[in-house]
Design an enzyme around this catalytic site. Structure first.
Site, PDB file in Angstrom:
ATOM      1  N   ASP A  10       0.852  -1.184   0.000  1.00 38.58           N
ATOM      2  CA  ASP A  10       0.000   0.000   0.000  1.00 38.58           C
ATOM      3  C   ASP A  10       0.889   1.235   0.000  1.00 38.58           C
ATOM      4  O   ASP A  10       2.086   1.156   0.295  1.00 38.58           O
ATOM      5  CB  ASP A  10      -0.933   0.012   1.223  1.00 38.58           C
ATOM      6  CG  ASP A  10      -1.884   1.206   1.198  1.00 38.58           C
ATOM      7  OD1 ASP A  10      -2.445   1.490   0.125  1.00 38.58           O
ATOM      8  OD2 ASP A  10      -2.056   1.869   2.234  1.00 38.58           O
ATOM      9  N   SER A  11       0.260   2.372  -0.293  1.00 33.40           N
ATOM     10  CA  SER A  11       0.984   3.644  -0.270  1.00 33.40           C
ATOM     11  C   SER A  11       1.305   4.087   1.150  1.00 33.40           C
ATOM     12  O   SER A  11       2.136   4.958   1.360  1.00 33.40           O
ATOM     13  CB  SER A  11       0.142   4.729  -0.947  1.00 33.40           C
ATOM     14  OG  SER A  11      -1.085   4.907  -0.245  1.00 33.40           O
ATOM     15  N   TYR A  42       0.010   8.485  -2.554  1.00 31.89           N
ATOM     16  CA  TYR A  42       0.009   8.179  -3.990  1.00 31.89           C
ATOM     17  C   TYR A  42      -1.071   8.983  -4.722  1.00 31.89           C
ATOM     18  O   TYR A  42      -0.963   9.233  -5.920  1.00 31.89           O
ATOM     19  CB  TYR A  42      -0.279   6.690  -4.214  1.00 31.89           C
ATOM     20  CG  TYR A  42       0.912   5.763  -4.042  1.00 31.89           C
ATOM     21  CD1 TYR A  42       2.091   6.161  -3.420  1.00 31.89           C
ATOM     22  CD2 TYR A  42       0.832   4.452  -4.512  1.00 31.89           C
ATOM     23  CE1 TYR A  42       3.144   5.290  -3.257  1.00 31.89           C
ATOM     24  CE2 TYR A  42       1.892   3.571  -4.360  1.00 31.89           C
ATOM     25  CZ  TYR A  42       3.046   3.990  -3.734  1.00 31.89           C
ATOM     26  OH  TYR A  42       4.092   3.121  -3.583  1.00 31.89           O
ATOM     27  N   GLY A  43      -2.125   9.338  -4.014  1.00 32.61           N
ATOM     28  CA  GLY A  43      -3.296   9.925  -4.673  1.00 32.61           C
ATOM     29  C   GLY A  43      -3.053  11.238  -5.368  1.00 32.61           C
ATOM     30  O   GLY A  43      -3.859  11.653  -6.207  1.00 32.61           O
ATOM     31  N   CYS A  73      -4.146  -1.142  -2.506  1.00 32.48           N
ATOM     32  CA  CYS A  73      -4.139   0.303  -2.744  1.00 32.48           C
ATOM     33  C   CYS A  73      -4.936   0.516  -4.022  1.00 32.48           C
ATOM     34  O   CYS A  73      -4.547   0.019  -5.094  1.00 32.48           O
ATOM     35  CB  CYS A  73      -2.706   0.806  -2.901  1.00 32.48           C
ATOM     36  SG  CYS A  73      -2.572   2.552  -3.388  1.00 32.48           S
ATOM     37  N   ASN A  74      -6.055   1.219  -3.920  1.00 32.61           N
ATOM     38  CA  ASN A  74      -6.884   1.448  -5.102  1.00 32.61           C
ATOM     39  C   ASN A  74      -6.176   2.309  -6.133  1.00 32.61           C
ATOM     40  O   ASN A  74      -6.318   2.097  -7.333  1.00 32.61           O
ATOM     41  CB  ASN A  74      -8.197   2.104  -4.677  1.00 32.61           C
ATOM     42  CG  ASN A  74      -9.122   1.148  -3.967  1.00 32.61           C
ATOM     43  OD1 ASN A  74      -9.970   0.513  -4.566  1.00 32.61           O
ATOM     44  ND2 ASN A  74      -8.964   1.040  -2.650  1.00 32.61           N
ATOM     45  N   THR A  75      -5.393   3.291  -5.675  1.00 32.72           N
ATOM     46  CA  THR A  75      -4.685   4.170  -6.603  1.00 32.72           C
ATOM     47  C   THR A  75      -3.662   3.377  -7.414  1.00 32.72           C
ATOM     48  O   THR A  75      -3.582   3.520  -8.645  1.00 32.72           O
ATOM     49  CB  THR A  75      -3.990   5.308  -5.837  1.00 32.72           C
ATOM     50  OG1 THR A  75      -4.972   6.052  -5.106  1.00 32.72           O
ATOM     51  CG2 THR A  75      -3.260   6.233  -6.784  1.00 32.72           C
ATOM     52  N   GLU A 152      -3.942   8.160   8.172  1.00 31.01           N
ATOM     53  CA  GLU A 152      -2.490   8.013   8.223  1.00 31.01           C
ATOM     54  C   GLU A 152      -1.908   8.660   9.483  1.00 31.01           C
ATOM     55  O   GLU A 152      -0.874   8.209   9.991  1.00 31.01           O
ATOM     56  CB  GLU A 152      -1.866   8.636   6.969  1.00 31.01           C
ATOM     57  CG  GLU A 152      -0.498   8.114   6.630  1.00 31.01           C
ATOM     58  CD  GLU A 152      -0.468   6.687   6.092  1.00 31.01           C
ATOM     59  OE1 GLU A 152       0.613   6.082   6.118  1.00 31.01           O
ATOM     60  OE2 GLU A 152      -1.520   6.169   5.656  1.00 31.01           O
ATOM     61  N   CYS A 184     -10.720   3.412  -1.272  1.00 28.42           N
ATOM     62  CA  CYS A 184      -9.358   3.607  -0.776  1.00 28.42           C
ATOM     63  C   CYS A 184      -9.238   2.740   0.462  1.00 28.42           C
ATOM     64  O   CYS A 184     -10.146   2.740   1.310  1.00 28.42           O
ATOM     65  CB  CYS A 184      -9.106   5.082  -0.439  1.00 28.42           C
ATOM     66  SG  CYS A 184      -7.518   5.379   0.373  1.00 28.42           S
ATOM     67  N   THR A 185      -8.139   2.014   0.586  1.00 24.77           N
ATOM     68  CA  THR A 185      -8.026   1.067   1.701  1.00 24.77           C
ATOM     69  C   THR A 185      -7.901   1.753   3.052  1.00 24.77           C
ATOM     70  O   THR A 185      -8.026   1.109   4.092  1.00 24.77           O
ATOM     71  CB  THR A 185      -6.840   0.099   1.485  1.00 24.77           C
ATOM     72  OG1 THR A 185      -5.641   0.857   1.224  1.00 24.77           O
ATOM     73  CG2 THR A 185      -7.121  -0.847   0.338  1.00 24.77           C
ATOM     74  N   HIS A 186      -7.687   3.058   3.066  1.00 23.03           N
ATOM     75  CA  HIS A 186      -7.695   3.790   4.325  1.00 23.03           C
ATOM     76  C   HIS A 186      -9.118   3.957   4.870  1.00 23.03           C
ATOM     77  O   HIS A 186      -9.317   4.072   6.082  1.00 23.03           O
ATOM     78  CB  HIS A 186      -7.078   5.181   4.148  1.00 23.03           C
ATOM     79  CG  HIS A 186      -5.596   5.194   3.953  1.00 23.03           C
ATOM     80  ND1 HIS A 186      -5.006   4.811   2.766  1.00 23.03           N
ATOM     81  CD2 HIS A 186      -4.583   5.542   4.786  1.00 23.03           C
ATOM     82  CE1 HIS A 186      -3.682   4.931   2.889  1.00 23.03           C
ATOM     83  NE2 HIS A 186      -3.405   5.370   4.100  1.00 23.03           N
TER      84      HIS A 186
END
Length: 265
Positions: A10-11, A42-43, A73-75, A152, A184-186
């Site tokens: 992931d980012s 990353y976004g 990570c979707n991005t 984050e 988004c995985t967040h």
């Protein structure tokens, strides 16, 4: 049987939302997690930059002898999945196709909302996939980049988090949706705040369907690990931040933490 670990990237820390479901559904699988906190977020990066970073992590995971890579990570999925699948010699699973499948499995899905990073929304990957699978479905998207930083910086469960969610999701109170994809995985870590804002709208966490896909593939290939469950966690940022996130969101398990410097960056 295959005792090699599953690689997860992931980012930042959002991919821990996928790791925790892997822990829950596949408790005997060992994981190697890479959170690229040193290049977060990353976004807001260019597609070329995201592709280079994702490939560097993919190649690192191959050196760790993982049997599969999950792009949590979707991005990175939207921008780099085909490159990863072509470049590294193991199966690579992304977030978007499973996420859309899960959303369309909801009883009501005529109007699907998607919240994600700026890069994922600009790429249009969710809209394309939803229209591919269900052309008649209306898709309403919103880039909610500020919510990534809330997670984050370990601010979930605070008044600041609720205020940010209220502000970012205000448009969905007018543009009613049948279900909302957390693209988004967040964002699954903000589910309580999102429910507070939107009420009973079903929330789709693509990670659930991603893990189901992982389990299906490993079962078909006779690669499930009957014993194990260790986690090896890497970060390109600060180990203390990674450890705090893992302690907060992951189930107790043997864990080791390492700092990673991606070659050439």
């Amino acid at each position: 049987m295959d005792k090699r670990p599953i690689g997860v990237m992931d980012s930042g820390l959002g991919g821990l939302s996928v790791a925790r479901i892997l822990q829950e559904k596949l408790p005997h699988e060992s994981l190697v997690f890479v959170g690229d906190q040193g290049h977060f977020p990353y976004g807001t990066r260019t597609p070329s930059d995201i592709q280079q970073l994702a490939l560097a992590i993919g190649r690192f995971l191959v050196t760790q002898d993982v049997k599969m890579m999950v792009v949590a990570c979707n991005t990175a999925t939207a921008t780099a999945l085909p490159n990863l699948q072509a470049a590294i010699p193991i199966p690579v699973i992304g977030m978007i196709v499973p996420g859309v499948k899960a959303a369309l499995a909801q009883q009501k899905h005529a109007r699907i909302g998607v919240i994600a990073t700026t890069a994922t929304i600009n790429d249009g990957a969710y809209v394309k996939e939803i229209k591919h699978q269900s052309p008649a479905t209306t898709v309403i998207t919103k880039a909610t980049q500020p919510l990534v930083s809330i997670v984050e910086h370990h601010l979930t469960g605070t008044k600041q988090a609720q205020a940010a969610v209220d502000e970012q999701l205000a448009s969905f109170k007018t543009a009613k949706v049948d279900t909302l994809i957390l693209g988004c995985t967040h964002f699954p870590f903000l589910a309580p705040e999102i429910h507070q804002t939107l009420g009973a709208v079903p929330l789709v966490d693509p990670a659930v369907e991603v893990v189901a896909t992982v389990k299906k593939q490993l079962t078909q290939q006779d690669q499930l690990n009957p014993t194990g469950g260790e986690l090896t966690l890497y970060t390109t940022g600060e180990i203390t931040d990674l450890k705090q996130g893992a302690d907060q969101w992951l189930a107790p398990a043997p864990m080791t933490y390492h700092q990673l410097k991606l070659g050439g960056r």
